[in-house]
Design an enzyme around this catalytic site. Structure first.
Site, PDB file in Angstrom:
ATOM      1  N   ASP A  68       0.923  -0.981   0.064  1.00 47.30           N
ATOM      2  CA  ASP A  68      -0.053   0.002   0.172  1.00 47.30           C
ATOM      3  C   ASP A  68       0.934   1.294  -0.250  1.00 47.30           C
ATOM      4  O   ASP A  68       2.138   1.053   0.593  1.00 47.30           O
ATOM      5  CB  ASP A  68      -0.896  -0.141   1.235  1.00 47.30           C
ATOM      6  N   TYR A  82       6.640  -8.823   8.593  1.00 48.11           N
ATOM      7  CA  TYR A  82       5.967  -7.157   8.265  1.00 48.11           C
ATOM      8  C   TYR A  82       6.151  -6.799  10.467  1.00 48.11           C
ATOM      9  O   TYR A  82       5.651  -7.608  10.932  1.00 48.11           O
ATOM     10  CB  TYR A  82       4.169  -7.556   8.404  1.00 48.11           C
ATOM     11  N   ASP A 135      -7.262   0.962   8.721  1.00 47.77           N
ATOM     12  CA  ASP A 135      -6.132   1.543   8.483  1.00 47.77           C
ATOM     13  C   ASP A 135      -6.130   3.394   8.527  1.00 47.77           C
ATOM     14  O   ASP A 135      -7.669   3.660   8.764  1.00 47.77           O
ATOM     15  CB  ASP A 135      -5.097   1.199   7.871  1.00 47.77           C
ATOM     16  N   ARG A 188      -3.969  -5.494   7.700  1.00 46.81           N
ATOM     17  CA  ARG A 188      -4.899  -3.958   8.004  1.00 46.81           C
ATOM     18  C   ARG A 188      -6.218  -5.114   8.576  1.00 46.81           C
ATOM     19  O   ARG A 188      -6.065  -4.808   9.879  1.00 46.81           O
ATOM     20  CB  ARG A 188      -5.527  -3.479   6.891  1.00 46.81           C
TER      21      ARG A 188
END
Length: 294
Positions: free
Chosen positions: A38, A66, A80, A171
């Site tokens: 993103d 992540y 988010d 997310r």
């Protein structure tokens, strides 16, 4: 330049932006990326150059790791902190409850893709529908979380390290943990630290890539195709069958030297030149081409 360049994507760029900028820096068209990040996310984005574009599908399938910050108490339409706040709730859960909730999502899970994502429904991307104010039913996807580790906790924020399968939305994990705890949640930050074998430590920013390219030393930072495929055993074609190999043909068992004839393998000419990935076919007792890099 044929190989993989590990880019450290910065905030504000889409993955497509990175590819477009690299085409300008490297003056080459044949460039692709191996997994979308993103615009507000940062971190490892392996980029394939030249003949290595054939690797894109193989590299996209690999596990990702992540670091993310989960913000409890807030739900948004994008899942988010960039989205519109839909709900705010007090965070009264304990640290022990948060740890238990995170561990509940380990292993195989069913995850519903967010409306603000590039998943297509009836030929249209979900984020396009979302921008039109349309919400549609999404089929859950099977994803896998190998590790969800809490790095730090100062409620209402929780810093996590997550190792997961391809196609996983962090997310949505943050949203789902918040829902499970009853207070809601969304993602505040996202940094990809690993994509398959590629790590944050070896990644380069676009500016660093530009500087190395101007100095003429960028190739030192490009992983060769054969190096990237190093997990597969190396086999060699016998000299009398080199012509068949160079024309992309299957090779009989007696045409190939090497004891490890199983699954995928790195095929070389008799002189040691890497040609591509072949697969052992036990039924026909032959090696068949999978990806050629001539």
């Amino acid at each position: 330049m044929d190989g993989v360049l590990v880019v450290r994507k910065e905030k504000g760029y889409t993955s497509h932006d990175v590819v477009a900028k690299l085409r300008g820096i490297l003056h080459m068209k044949k460039i692709g990326h191996t997994g979308t990040l993103d615009p507000d996310a940062e971190g490892v984005l392996p980029v394939v150059l030249g003949k290595a574009t054939k690797l894109a599908e193989l590299l996209t399938d690999k596990e990702k790791t992540y670091q993310t910050v989960l913000r409890l108490g807030i739900e948004t339409d994008t899942e988010d902190m960039t989205g519109t706040v839909l709900k705010e709730l007090p965070v009264t859960v304990s640290e022990e409850e948060v740890r238990a909730a995170a561990s509940r999502f380990l292993g195989r899970q069913q995850q519903i893709p967010p409306m603000y994502s590039a998943v297509k429904v009836n030929g249209k991307k979900l984020y396009q529908l979302a921008r039109e104010g349309v919400t549609v039913e999404r089929k859950p996807r099977t994803v896998y979380f190998r590790e969800i580790r809490i790095l730090d906790m100062a409620l209402p924020e929780v810093e996590l390290s997550v190792s997961c399968s391809k196609g996983t939305y962090i997310r949505t994990l943050c949203h789902d943990i918040g829902r499970y705890l009853g207070c809601g949640g969304c993602m505040k930050e996202l940094l990809r630290t690993r994509s398959g074998q590629f790590t944050l430590e070896e990644s380069l920013t676009l500016e660093e890539i530009r500087e190395y390219a101007e100095k003429g030393c960028l190739e030192e930072h490009i992983r060769s195709i054969e190096e990237v495929l190093g997990d597969y055993p190396a086999v060699f074609c016998r000299e009398e069958a080199d012509r068949l190999l160079l024309n992309g043909n299957a090779l009989k068992e007696e045409d190939v030297s090497g004891s490890e004839k199983e699954g995928w393998m790195r095929m070389h000419t008799s002189a040691g030149r890497f040609i591509g990935v072949y697969q052992w076919d036990p039924e026909s007792r032959s090696c068949r081409p999978v990806k050629m890099f001539l």
